[in-house]
Design a protein around this motif. Structure first.
Motif, PDB file in Angstrom:
ATOM      1  N   SER A  42       0.952  -1.296   0.222  1.00 41.17           N
ATOM      2  CA  SER A  42      -0.182   0.191  -0.037  1.00 41.17           C
ATOM      3  C   SER A  42       1.028   1.240   0.075  1.00 41.17           C
ATOM      4  CB  SER A  42      -0.876   0.143   1.334  1.00 41.17           C
ATOM      5  OG  SER A  42      -0.289  -0.080   2.477  1.00 41.17           O
ATOM      6  N   GLU A  43       2.107   1.028   0.334  1.00 39.20           N
ATOM      7  CA  GLU A  43       3.078   2.238   0.315  1.00 39.20           C
ATOM      8  C   GLU A  43       2.954   2.787  -1.137  1.00 39.20           C
ATOM      9  OE1 GLU A  43       5.485   4.722   2.684  1.00 39.20           O
ATOM     10  OE2 GLU A  43       4.208   3.163   3.243  1.00 39.20           O
ATOM     11  N   LYS A  44       3.201   4.110  -1.241  1.00 39.20           N
ATOM     12  CA  LYS A  44       3.306   4.632  -2.438  1.00 39.20           C
ATOM     13  C   LYS A  44       4.742   5.576  -2.637  1.00 39.20           C
ATOM     14  CE  LYS A  44      -1.562   5.911  -3.169  1.00 39.20           C
ATOM     15  NZ  LYS A  44      -2.671   6.918  -3.583  1.00 39.20           N
ATOM     16  N   ALA A  45       4.927   5.415  -3.842  1.00 30.44           N
ATOM     17  CA  ALA A  45       6.218   6.268  -4.347  1.00 30.44           C
ATOM     18  C   ALA A  45       6.010   6.785  -5.424  1.00 30.44           C
ATOM     19  CB  ALA A  45       7.203   5.122  -4.652  1.00 30.44           C
ATOM     20  N   GLU A  46       6.883   8.039  -5.709  1.00 28.27           N
ATOM     21  CA  GLU A  46       6.994   8.785  -7.028  1.00 28.27           C
ATOM     22  C   GLU A  46       7.956   8.114  -7.819  1.00 28.27           C
ATOM     23  OE1 GLU A  46       6.603  13.312  -8.379  1.00 28.27           O
ATOM     24  OE2 GLU A  46       8.476  12.760  -7.485  1.00 28.27           O
ATOM     25  N   VAL A  47       7.403   7.683  -9.013  1.00 28.97           N
ATOM     26  CA  VAL A  47       8.196   6.974  -9.885  1.00 28.97           C
ATOM     27  C   VAL A  47       8.190   7.879 -11.414  1.00 28.97           C
ATOM     28  CG1 VAL A  47       7.806   4.642  -9.126  1.00 28.97           C
ATOM     29  CG2 VAL A  47       6.274   5.613 -10.963  1.00 28.97           C
ATOM     30  N   MET A  48       9.218   7.541 -12.039  1.00 29.56           N
ATOM     31  CA  MET A  48       9.401   8.310 -13.316  1.00 29.56           C
ATOM     32  C   MET A  48       9.203   7.426 -14.376  1.00 29.56           C
ATOM     33  SD  MET A  48      12.867  10.174 -14.845  1.00 29.56           S
ATOM     34  CE  MET A  48      13.808   8.632 -14.643  1.00 29.56           C
ATOM     35  N   VAL A  49       8.173   7.510 -15.334  1.00 26.61           N
ATOM     36  CA  VAL A  49       7.775   6.321 -16.240  1.00 26.61           C
ATOM     37  C   VAL A  49       8.153   6.903 -17.701  1.00 26.61           C
ATOM     38  CG1 VAL A  49       5.768   5.335 -17.278  1.00 26.61           C
ATOM     39  CG2 VAL A  49       5.811   5.936 -14.839  1.00 26.61           C
ATOM     40  N   ILE A  50       9.212   6.244 -18.164  1.00 27.06           N
ATOM     41  CA  ILE A  50       9.703   6.543 -19.532  1.00 27.06           C
ATOM     42  C   ILE A  50       8.924   5.724 -20.490  1.00 27.06           C
ATOM     43  CG2 ILE A  50      11.725   6.529 -21.155  1.00 27.06           C
ATOM     44  CD1 ILE A  50      13.514   6.637 -18.554  1.00 27.06           C
ATOM     45  N   LEU A  51       8.243   6.635 -21.484  1.00 31.00           N
ATOM     46  CA  LEU A  51       7.368   6.026 -22.518  1.00 31.00           C
ATOM     47  C   LEU A  51       8.013   5.506 -23.622  1.00 31.00           C
ATOM     48  CD1 LEU A  51       4.274   8.431 -22.401  1.00 31.00           C
ATOM     49  CD2 LEU A  51       4.904   6.286 -20.978  1.00 31.00           C
TER      50      LEU A  51
END
Length: 875
Positions: A42-51
């Motif tokens: 359930s813990e949230k993280a900020e991630v960088m999503v490269i398309l």
């Protein structure tokens, strides 16, 4: 047969699912996999999503070369292509994850176009859903990498005295910069950008070269640690900029390669590894570099070269070598637009491979141009033992594998430090700026070439050192500007710097506004125009751009000979409220004349207009940026000053105005000023309140706070509402940060004596290295202050009158009957009179009749507070 077919189909399906899961797993970075293992689902993280849908920058670059595009066309085409692709791709991507967005598993924080990527706040389920999405190429935590300086191996302060009056540093000769100076090239009109610890932009060797003298601040400064242009304690950024382009015009002391160029700066780089920023800030900085003013139709603020004397502080991550890594995507975008990226190699020698990251990436022969450090003070130019060695951990073959690309002086390099001093530093951070300056020098001669083409010239013409041929210690050798110029001249015709040319410049803007702040929205400036070119100018136009629009051009015709100047009054200009960055523009009337330095055609006048406020006026400092707010910050020493800080456990507030006294380098009693908007008080009763939180770390550290009022738009600040220091300011007993609402105290002030007047309020902080001061919930209201609030003893303000005085000084409205000491000091700080009063009355007097005429400082010391006034004695 049916059962057999079913079994085969089952195995195929399971195999396909396993392969799909494995592929999805490969999209998740090592950092992120570690985080998932160590945190709850359930813990949230900020991630960088490269398309996956990335612009093919290699093809675009070659197409632009094939079309022989101008630099301006190249810049605009690259930016527009990247933006168009990102907009279309990200729109489709959002639709593909709409179910997850609606379910609340995924929150999109920000989108980037420099590389087609988005940042997302999500949990484990969201990360797995993203990894399974075919539009996703890679997922990384945004805080996986932290950018920090490449710490010099040695630093020495030399004080304020220059070592080379009418001279230059020996390292500049070793790269043959002086041979281009002799040809007339200085980097005139070119722009370098520094990604470093910041800059002391007022240093005399670089002050006139700062882009914000000519363009609005947002085009010249991308601040992360400070809204204002300051450097960190090491002066690392100032030192590197000085080597790129420094020259003190009063002594002709040349410390920089391209001293005719300009610079802009950003401060995302830190010295303390505990303060490193998420990598997304670095991507943001590179994206800003491609379009600083946010206007894709302009390119005049895009840098020719970016100096990077920093690296990622994490363990070596070879995944940065992947073509879809944010590093390669971002660097390729910047270089396709024509800007040269220069990196210092790192100080992890003498063994190899030890090239830093992201320096070790090698998407091209000179992309991520990495610079080793050698000793320019020695005739044999030996490599510095600390200089990082190759090969690149990204692999490849031949020259692609070899790092560094070239070398430059990096041992005991003298350059700018602090606000006016000089010092030597050793490190590859000192070598890199030599190459950045070299790019700017060559860019003046060949303004139509890309940064890649100029770096290739420096690469191919470097003077070989060490093992014959290219090696993993020196690279191709020390750069040689004269050879690079000759090499390029064989293919292209250089611009002749000594031919008759035009260069109109705005030298001064006079507004006749004290401290550049006013309550009036009208100015009538005086402009000084100078002809810095070799040819006579027969006419020009001046216009001014403000938040209200562009003023009508003022035309002048006549004869303005070379090196002459003329001062002219300009018609009325309308200002807006708060910070006005009025940009003046001078253009030669004859449009067939080419101006050699278009940057100095502009000049910025910064004027703050106090915005009038009606009651009730409230300021909570939420989502606040002091640079463009209604509040004015004055930072006389250009170091630590008022900022905002995130706070917790204070009802209804997430941030507060903040002054961190402990961040000052020295206890010099620096004062910083935070001034409110202009508030119109009603006839009759009114009051003001704010919350304060403070605790000094020791009785020996006596920080102070004054709250002042002015009724003449800040010309005089004769009314002191509050004055306190050290223990008297404490609002809680233990700790150094407010942990809950009990750590705050509400201050009340009766403003009835200002009935029917416009009033400015000013917080004056005085540093003594004590603690953290926070101010929040500033409130000015009509009516009396609540009953009982005066019990906090916070209405102790004093008036000193008459001032100026011929002899008698009245001190009025004293509410503290404790023993009082009144001290009069001259401006050198010496005590000229001291009076002890055992039982002061509400209104008492002292005589200064015997004191000579002049200006003095009068201190009133009472119990736990002291108040300070300017006192003028006349005959």
């Amino acid at each position: 047969m049916v059962r057999k077919s079913f079994l085969i189909l089952t195995f195929l399906t399971l195999g396909l699912a396993a392969a799909t899961n494995a592929l999805a797993q490969e999209k998740i970075s090592w950092h992120l996999r570690q985080w998932l293992m160590n945190n709850s689902p359930s813990e949230k993280a900020e991630v960088m999503v490269i398309l996956t849908d990335q612009t093919n920058l290699d093809s675009l670059n070659q197409a632009l070369y094939g079309q022989k595009s101008s630099i301006q066309h190249r810049q605009k085409t690259t930016i527009h292509t990247l933006m168009a692709n990102a907009n279309a791709s990200q729109s489709a991507f959002v639709k593909s994850i709409q179910v997850d967005v609606n379910a609340g598993k995924i929150v999109i924080n920000r989108a980037f176009w420099i590389a087609n990527l988005v940042t997302i706040q999500t949990n484990e389920a969201g990360i797995k859903a993203l990894a399974a999405n075919p539009k996703v190429a890679f997922i990384e935590k945004t805080d996986a990498y932290g950018a920090s300086w490449i710490k010099p191996v040695e630093s020495k302060s030399l004080g304020a005295s220059p070592d080379a009056i009418n001279g230059h540093e020996i390292g500049l000769e070793k790269i043959k910069a002086h041979m281009l100076w002799e040809k007339g090239y200085t980097g005139r009109g070119r722009l370098g950008l520094s990604f470093d610890t910041g800059v002391w932009q007022m240093h005399p060797s670089i002050q006139s070269r700062y882009l914000a003298n000519y363009y609005p601040t947002k085009q010249a400064w991308k601040g992360y640690d400070s809204y204002y242009e300051i450097d960190k304690s090491s002066s690392h950024g100032t030192h590197t900029i000085g080597t790129t382009l420094g020259l003190d015009p009063t002594t002709n002391d040349t410390i920089g390669v391209a001293f005719g160029a300009y610079f802009s700066a950003s401060d995302p780089i830190v010295e303390d590894l505990n303060l490193v920023k998420p990598l997304i800030h670095i991507i943001e900085a590179f994206e800003w570099s491609m379009n600083p003013d946010g206007d894709t139709s302009t390119t005049n603020d895009i840098a020719d070269a970016i100096n990077n004397s920093w690296g990622f502080s994490t363990v070596t991550m070879p995944q940065l070598c992947d073509s879809n890594s944010f590093v390669i995507l971002s660097f390729k975008a910047v270089e396709t637009a024509g800007t040269a990226i220069v990196f210092s190699a790192g100080n992890n020698g003498p063994n190899g491979p030890s090239i830093g990251q992201p320096q070790f990436v090698n998407p091209g022969l000179v992309n991520t141009f990495t610079i080793g450090a050698l000793d320019g003070n020695s005739a044999s130019l030996p490599i510095a033992s600390f200089s990082s060695r190759g090969p690149s951990v990204c692999g490849g073959s031949g020259s692609l594998l070899i790092k560094p690309e070239v070398s430059a002086p990096g041992v005991n390099v003298r350059s700018a430090t602090d606000q006016s001093n000089y010092g030597t530093k050793s490190g590859t951070s000192m070598a890199g700026p030599h190459v950045t300056g070299a790019v700017l020098l060559l860019k003046e001669a060949f303004p139509f070439l890309t940064g890649e083409q100029i770096k290739l010239a420096l690469y191919y013409t470097a003077t070989d050192l060490g093992t014959p041929g290219e090696d993993t210690i020196y690279g191709m050798g020390i750069i040689n500007l004269d050879s690079a110029f000759t090499y390029l001249s064989a293919f292209y015709t250089p611009v002749n710097p000594k031919m008759q040319h035009y260069d109109i410049a705005i030298k001064y803007i006079q507004t006749n506004i004290a401290d550049n702040r006013t309550c009036d929205t009208i100015i009538n400036p005086i402009v000084t125009i100078e002809n810095l070119g070799d040819s006579t100018i027969y006419g020009f136009e001046i216009s001014a751009k403000t938040s209200k629009g562009i003023s009508n051009p003022f035309s002048w015709s006549g004869t303005l000979a070379s090196k002459q100047s003329i001062t002219l009054p300009i018609s009325t200009i309308q200002l807006g409220y708060n910070l006005n960055e009025v940009q003046f523009n001078a253009q030669i009337t004859d449009t067939t004349k080419i101006d050699r330095d278009p940057i100095n055609n502009f000049r910025i006048a910064r004027i703050f207009v106090h915005e009038p406020q009606s009651l009730p006026f409230y300021e909570g400092f939420e989502n606040f940026n002091f640079t463009y707010s209604k509040w004015l910050v004055n930072n006389p020493d250009f170091t630590i000053t008022w900022d905002t800080a995130l706070i917790n456990n204070f009802p209804g507030s997430n941030s507060a105005a903040y002054l961190n006294f402990v961040s000052y380098v020295q206890r010099k009693k620096q004062q910083d000023f935070l001034t409110s908007p202009k508030v119109k008080l009603p006839v009759g009763a009114s009051g003001m309140s704010f919350y304060m939180s403070y605790r000094t770390r020791s009785v020996n550290f006596k920080d102070s706070l004054f709250v002042l009022a002015s009724t003449d738009c800040g010309v005089n600040w004769n009314d002191t509402l509050y004055a306190n220091g050290a223990n008297g300011m404490n609002t809680y007993a233990n700790g150094f940060w407010p942990l809950d609402s009990s750590y705050w105290k509400k201050m009340w002030f009766n403003l009835s004596r200002f009935s029917n007047q416009n009033v400015l309020f000013r917080f004056v902080s005085q540093n003594d290295y004590g603690g953290n001061l926070l101010i929040d919930s500033f409130h000015v209201f009509s009516g009396a202050i609540p009953s009982g609030s005066s019990s906090q003893n916070l209405n102790r303000y004093l008036n000193v009158y008459p001032n100026p005085t011929t002899g008698l000084v009245n001190i009025c409205c004293n509410e503290d009957a404790s023993p009082t000491t009144v001290i009069v000091r001259n401006l050198s700080g010496a005590v000229v009179k001291r009076i002890n009063i055992s039982n002061p009355t509400n209104d008492f007097s002292i005589s200064v009749e015997e004191i000579p005429a002049g200006m003095y400082v009068l201190e009133v010391q009472q119990r736990s507070s002291w108040q300070v006034f300017k006192l003028v004695k006349t005959n």
